[in-house]
Write a protein that holds these residues in place. Structure first.
Motif, PDB file in Angstrom:
ATOM      1  N   UNK A  17      -2.451  -8.610  -8.706  1.00  0.00           N
ATOM      2  CA  UNK A  17      -1.834  -7.392  -8.198  1.00  0.00           C
ATOM      3  C   UNK A  17      -2.548  -6.943  -6.927  1.00  0.00           C
ATOM      4  N   UNK A  18      -1.763  -6.565  -5.910  1.00  0.00           N
ATOM      5  CA  UNK A  18      -2.334  -6.186  -4.621  1.00  0.00           C
ATOM      6  C   UNK A  18      -2.667  -4.707  -4.589  1.00  0.00           C
ATOM      7  N   UNK A  19      -3.949  -4.418  -4.381  1.00  0.00           N
ATOM      8  CA  UNK A  19      -4.380  -3.015  -4.340  1.00  0.00           C
ATOM      9  C   UNK A  19      -4.578  -2.535  -2.914  1.00  0.00           C
ATOM     10  N   UNK A  20      -4.126  -3.270  -1.920  1.00  0.00           N
ATOM     11  CA  UNK A  20      -4.300  -2.908  -0.524  1.00  0.00           C
ATOM     12  C   UNK A  20      -3.572  -1.598  -0.222  1.00  0.00           C
ATOM     13  N   UNK A  21      -4.199  -0.728   0.551  1.00  0.00           N
ATOM     14  CA  UNK A  21      -3.623   0.591   0.829  1.00  0.00           C
ATOM     15  C   UNK A  21      -2.937   0.666   2.187  1.00  0.00           C
ATOM     16  N   UNK A  22      -2.770  -0.467   2.879  1.00  0.00           N
ATOM     17  CA  UNK A  22      -2.237  -0.453   4.235  1.00  0.00           C
ATOM     18  C   UNK A  22      -0.885   0.229   4.318  1.00  0.00           C
ATOM     19  N   UNK A  23       0.009  -0.088   3.380  1.00  0.00           N
ATOM     20  CA  UNK A  23       1.369   0.422   3.475  1.00  0.00           C
ATOM     21  C   UNK A  23       1.604   1.640   2.576  1.00  0.00           C
ATOM     22  N   UNK A  24       0.548   2.176   2.018  1.00  0.00           N
ATOM     23  CA  UNK A  24       0.700   3.328   1.145  1.00  0.00           C
ATOM     24  C   UNK A  24       0.699   4.624   1.954  1.00  0.00           C
ATOM     25  N   UNK A  25       1.426   5.607   1.464  1.00  0.00           N
ATOM     26  CA  UNK A  25       1.500   6.895   2.129  1.00  0.00           C
ATOM     27  C   UNK A  25       0.678   7.907   1.334  1.00  0.00           C
ATOM     28  N   UNK A  26      -0.455   8.337   1.881  1.00  0.00           N
ATOM     29  CA  UNK A  26      -1.290   9.291   1.139  1.00  0.00           C
ATOM     30  C   UNK A  26      -0.589  10.609   0.854  1.00  0.00           C
ATOM     31  N   UNK A  27       0.487  10.925   1.607  1.00  0.00           N
ATOM     32  CA  UNK A  27       1.200  12.178   1.361  1.00  0.00           C
ATOM     33  C   UNK A  27       1.820  12.212  -0.026  1.00  0.00           C
ATOM     34  N   UNK A  28       2.035  11.039  -0.626  1.00  0.00           N
ATOM     35  CA  UNK A  28       2.576  10.992  -1.993  1.00  0.00           C
ATOM     36  C   UNK A  28       1.638  11.690  -2.967  1.00  0.00           C
ATOM     37  N   UNK A  29       0.362  11.770  -2.612  1.00  0.00           N
ATOM     38  CA  UNK A  29      -0.614  12.395  -3.501  1.00  0.00           C
ATOM     39  C   UNK A  29      -0.584  13.919  -3.435  1.00  0.00           C
ATOM     40  N   UNK A  30       0.293  14.461  -2.597  1.00  0.00           N
ATOM     41  CA  UNK A  30       0.520  15.903  -2.621  1.00  0.00           C
ATOM     42  C   UNK A  30       1.379  16.273  -3.834  1.00  0.00           C
TER      43      UNK A  30
END
Length: 215
Positions: free
Chosen positions: A1-14
């Motif tokens: 499973x890929x845990x890379x954060x490159x394409x993740x949007x931190x705004x989802x954590x709002x």
């Protein structure tokens, strides 16, 4: 499973923060609508911090047999809490640098516990508590160990406190010892967990935001 954060949007954590705030708002509003009655006294008026469990707000009828006008708001609050924490458990493995099967365990057990908790308002309340509690316990312990190994000392310490008070709840419930103070301890437990989840969420948000800026 890929845990890379490159394409993740931190705004989802709002979403988890907003969901927890809405949960607190709606559960307080639901408590204000609760007509009264507890396991200790059916004639008691209003929602009692000392005598009522939060789960009493989910019931269709109160202990005095009258319809419970707070149930819809309480169930909405529960849905919002479980939904927003599902988002947190999904992203939480990204807080840790060390990769391994423990990250899969954190994500799967955390999300599973939230989904099962949604059924608290069903007629299988106790069964839901046991199953969600056991699965959630696995998620908690795995997370706490990972926090310790990666040097998140404050989050680790608060996690240990939450784990201890959760086990205290189960011990009192099963043994009956000091059962009269359990409703109050339950609310302290909720506040502690929400505080821990909020801090986990903030730490994760900061890490993902920093990682995104670096990349």
């Amino acid at each position: 499973m890929n845990w890379n954060t490159t394409h993740e949007k931190p705004k989802a954590l709002l979403i988890p923060i907003l969901g927890m705030l809405l949960f607190v708002f709606f559960i307080i509003k639901a408590a204000s609508l609760y007509p009264g009655g507890s396991q200790y006294s059916s004639t008691e008026e209003g929602f009692s911090f000392l005598n009522n469990y939060l789960c009493d707000l989910l019931d269709s009828t109160t202990f005095n047999g009258s319809p419970n006008p707070s149930k819809d708001l309480a169930r909405l609050a529960l849905f919002l809490l479980c939904s927003c924490l599902t988002v947190l458990w999904y992203y939480l493995p990204k807080l840790f640098k060390r990769k391994g099967v423990h990250l899969v365990v954190i994500r799967v057990t955390g999300i599973s516990a939230m989904i099962i908790t949604l059924f608290l308002s069903s007629n299988s309340h106790d069964l839901v508590i046991y199953i969600a509690g056991l699965i959630g316990l696995i998620a908690m312990i795995t997370t706490i160990v990972a926090l310790y190994k990666e040097g998140y000392q404050e989050l680790f310490a608060l996690g240990i406190f939450c784990l201890a008070i959760l086990l205290l709840n189960y011990y009192i419930y099963e043994s009956g010892l000091l059962i009269t103070v359990l409703p109050a301890i339950q609310k302290i437990t909720f506040v502690s967990f929400i505080g821990w989840f909020a801090l986990l969420n903030i730490s994760l948000y900061r890490k993902m935001r920093t990682t995104k800026n670096v990349q």
